[in-house]
Design a protein around this motif. Structure first.
Motif, PDB file in Angstrom:
ATOM      1  N   THR A   1     -31.679   7.577  68.326  1.00  0.00           N
ATOM      2  CA  THR A   1     -31.076   6.303  67.940  1.00  0.00           C
ATOM      3  C   THR A   1     -29.615   6.236  68.385  1.00  0.00           C
ATOM      4  OG1 THR A   1     -30.341   7.140  65.799  1.00  0.00           O
ATOM      5  CG2 THR A   1     -32.573   6.238  65.926  1.00  0.00           C
ATOM      6  N   MET A   2     -28.996   5.070  68.178  1.00  0.00           N
ATOM      7  CA  MET A   2     -27.570   4.926  68.411  1.00  0.00           C
ATOM      8  C   MET A   2     -26.812   5.899  67.502  1.00  0.00           C
ATOM      9  SD  MET A   2     -27.701   2.545  70.709  1.00  0.00           S
ATOM     10  CE  MET A   2     -26.029   1.953  70.926  1.00  0.00           C
ATOM     11  N   GLU A   3     -25.621   6.300  67.914  1.00  0.00           N
ATOM     12  CA  GLU A   3     -24.921   7.386  67.231  1.00  0.00           C
ATOM     13  C   GLU A   3     -24.255   6.965  65.926  1.00  0.00           C
ATOM     14  OE1 GLU A   3     -21.970   5.457  70.083  1.00  0.00           O
ATOM     15  OE2 GLU A   3     -24.096   6.039  70.084  1.00  0.00           O
ATOM     16  N   SER A   4     -24.128   5.664  65.662  1.00  0.00           N
ATOM     17  CA  SER A   4     -23.462   5.217  64.440  1.00  0.00           C
ATOM     18  C   SER A   4     -23.942   3.821  64.071  1.00  0.00           C
ATOM     19  CB  SER A   4     -21.939   5.188  64.640  1.00  0.00           C
ATOM     20  OG  SER A   4     -21.581   4.190  65.592  1.00  0.00           O
ATOM     21  N   LYS A   5     -23.622   3.412  62.834  1.00  0.00           N
ATOM     22  CA  LYS A   5     -23.961   2.063  62.393  1.00  0.00           C
ATOM     23  C   LYS A   5     -23.208   1.020  63.223  1.00  0.00           C
ATOM     24  CE  LYS A   5     -24.163  -0.984  58.390  1.00  0.00           C
ATOM     25  NZ  LYS A   5     -23.703  -2.140  59.190  1.00  0.00           N
ATOM     26  N   GLN A   6     -21.953   1.322  63.544  1.00  0.00           N
ATOM     27  CA  GLN A   6     -21.181   0.381  64.361  1.00  0.00           C
ATOM     28  C   GLN A   6     -21.831   0.192  65.721  1.00  0.00           C
ATOM     29  OE1 GLN A   6     -17.063   1.402  64.867  1.00  0.00           O
ATOM     30  NE2 GLN A   6     -16.645  -0.311  66.227  1.00  0.00           N
ATOM     31  N   ALA A   7     -22.299   1.292  66.318  1.00  0.00           N
ATOM     32  CA  ALA A   7     -22.970   1.190  67.618  1.00  0.00           C
ATOM     33  C   ALA A   7     -24.254   0.384  67.502  1.00  0.00           C
ATOM     34  CB  ALA A   7     -23.261   2.583  68.161  1.00  0.00           C
ATOM     35  N   THR A   8     -24.971   0.558  66.381  1.00  0.00           N
ATOM     36  CA  THR A   8     -26.195  -0.212  66.157  1.00  0.00           C
ATOM     37  C   THR A   8     -25.880  -1.700  66.028  1.00  0.00           C
ATOM     38  OG1 THR A   8     -27.337   1.631  65.089  1.00  0.00           O
ATOM     39  CG2 THR A   8     -28.134  -0.581  64.593  1.00  0.00           C
ATOM     40  N   ASP A   9     -24.857  -2.020  65.235  1.00  0.00           N
ATOM     41  CA  ASP A   9     -24.467  -3.424  65.067  1.00  0.00           C
ATOM     42  C   ASP A   9     -24.051  -4.035  66.406  1.00  0.00           C
ATOM     43  OD1 ASP A   9     -24.949  -3.139  62.399  1.00  0.00           O
ATOM     44  OD2 ASP A   9     -22.845  -3.020  61.802  1.00  0.00           O
ATOM     45  N   THR A  10     -23.360  -3.254  67.222  1.00  0.00           N
ATOM     46  CA  THR A  10     -22.945  -3.734  68.544  1.00  0.00           C
ATOM     47  C   THR A  10     -24.158  -3.994  69.429  1.00  0.00           C
ATOM     48  OG1 THR A  10     -20.864  -2.492  68.410  1.00  0.00           O
ATOM     49  CG2 THR A  10     -21.582  -3.180  70.600  1.00  0.00           C
ATOM     50  N   ASN A  11     -25.117  -3.076  69.393  1.00  0.00           N
ATOM     51  CA  ASN A  11     -26.320  -3.238  70.203  1.00  0.00           C
ATOM     52  C   ASN A  11     -27.123  -4.453  69.763  1.00  0.00           C
ATOM     53  OD1 ASN A  11     -27.707  -2.139  72.454  1.00  0.00           O
ATOM     54  ND2 ASN A  11     -29.288  -1.311  71.112  1.00  0.00           N
ATOM     55  N   TYR A  12     -27.147  -4.700  68.463  1.00  0.00           N
ATOM     56  CA  TYR A  12     -27.827  -5.873  67.913  1.00  0.00           C
ATOM     57  C   TYR A  12     -27.247  -7.155  68.518  1.00  0.00           C
ATOM     58  CZ  TYR A  12     -30.090  -8.608  64.137  1.00  0.00           C
ATOM     59  OH  TYR A  12     -30.862  -9.485  63.410  1.00  0.00           O
TER      60      TYR A  12
END
Length: 383
Positions: free
Chosen positions: A318-329
């Protein structure tokens, strides 16, 4: 031949308007809350439990090992294990009931376990709907009063044996045949046991063979009468789920069936998957077929992915952090929100982050695709 797409407004310019919109929503929600005099004691009790350090582990363990375990003796043994995690934030009467139930569970499992299950259903009834025909019908009727469309997801993410797989599929089909249900989610891991990714083509064909009758039934019911959503569980199932989805909808008899699939934004592969689905669905519609529905979520199996990676010595999928996930979203939304990229699909913007929802709402309006999106939330997780 390269295509030029007019992107219109820069998505970065929507940051401040999105914050302003969220502020408006929150003020409106607070006002509605002040006007609403009805309280939900069960909801307040569960919220208190989940604030406890052991609250989540206790609740999940209770649901998975006590409520869902059919063998009452095994469920009683699980209750004894889980009782040590009883949150101190629970009311004294609830803690006393758990202690009494634990003490009696060894000698009276047939009495204690049903009582424990009933008590937990009272606590999580606003989040998890009782699947028994009578209570289920009442819950669906109440939820539909507000005009919401319901996506019913049967608990049970991964099956271990053939009998369990067949039962899960039969239960899903039974739901779809109800007059008050028109939208059900399934996972490839819940209908075929012991999936093997080594023989990819044969495994995909096994899943297609298992699901095809259900999809054919949906196709005969008419558009919108039975909607099947192919959900996602773990990263290892991503390519298999997409392959099964496309193989199914490429069948001539399913040409006019609209169906759905889930993509998880916490996977680095999410944008590429969306791009492939955009191109494929656009061609499907151009050839006279039905559109598809994609449900974009953040992803809910991070703990499992962490354990899997650590046990095998693999990089985290998965993405390395919640921030990275939110950015990918937001990256996926920004790429997709163009009429020509959505000509073959609708998108379900799923999540509980109000800033993401506001961003999607504003961007869709700017790009002229508001008729191609809808917003989805888990029942009980947001108001």
């Amino acid at each position: 031949m390269a295509r030029t797409v007019n992107t219109g407004i820069d998505p970065h310019a929507l940051a401040d308007p999105a914050v302003d919109l969220v502020r408006t929503w929150l003020l409106r929600a607070q006002e509605n809350q002040r006007k609403n005099t009805q309280k939900n004691p069960a909801e307040d009790r569960l919220a208190a439990v989940l604030q406890d350090p052991n609250g989540l582990e206790f609740t999940v363990g209770f649901v998975d090992r006590v409520v869902r375990t059919e063998d009452t003796k095994a469920a009683a043994k699980a209750l004894q294990d889980i009782a040590t995690l009883t949150p101190q934030s629970m009311p004294a009467t609830d803690r006393a009931q758990i202690q009494a139930g634990t003490a009696l569970s060894g000698v009276l499992p047939s009495v204690v376990v049903p009582a424990a299950r009933t008590r937990l259903r009272q606590m999580v009834g606003h989040m998890v709907v009782d699947a028994r025909p009578g209570p289920f019908g009442k819950s669906v009727k109440a939820l539909r009063l507000h005009g919401h469309r319901l996506n019913i997801n049967l608990l049970g993410e991964e099956v271990l044996g053939e009998d369990e797989a067949k039962k899960h599929l039969a239960d899903a089909e039974g739901l779809l045949r109800r007059e008050d249900v028109d939208y059900v989610s399934l996972k490839v891991s819940s209908v075929v046991p012991q999936l093997s990714h080594w023989g990819f083509d044969r495994t995909a064909e096994r899943v297609v063979e298992r699901l095809l009758p259900l999809y054919e039934t949906a196709a005969t019911k008419g558009t919108g009468k039975m909607f099947i959503n192919l959900d996602m569980e773990v990263y290892s199932d991503l390519e298999l789920t997409i392959e099964v989805f496309q193989r199914l909808l490429n069948k001539p008899q399913l040409k006019n069936l609209e169906a759905g699939i889930v993509i998880q934004a916490y996977l680095p592969d999410a944008l590429g998957a969306i791009q492939r689905l955009s191109e494929w669905s656009g061609q499907r519609v151009a050839d006279g077929g039905a559109q598809i529905k994609v449900r974009l979520v953040k992803g809910a199996n991070l703990a499992m992915e962490n354990v899997d990676a650590e046990m095998h010595g693999w990089p985290l999928a998965t993405m390395e952090s919640k921030q990275a996930t939110d950015t990918n979203y937001k990256r996926v939304l920004s790429w997709l929100f163009h009429p020509e990229r959505m000509r073959g699909m609708r998108l379900g913007v799923a999540g509980h982050n109000l800033f993401d929802i506001a961003f999607a709402h504003l961007l869709a309006a700017e790009r002229g695709v508001t008729d191609r999106i809808e917003f989805e939330m888990l029942q009980g997780m947001a108001t």
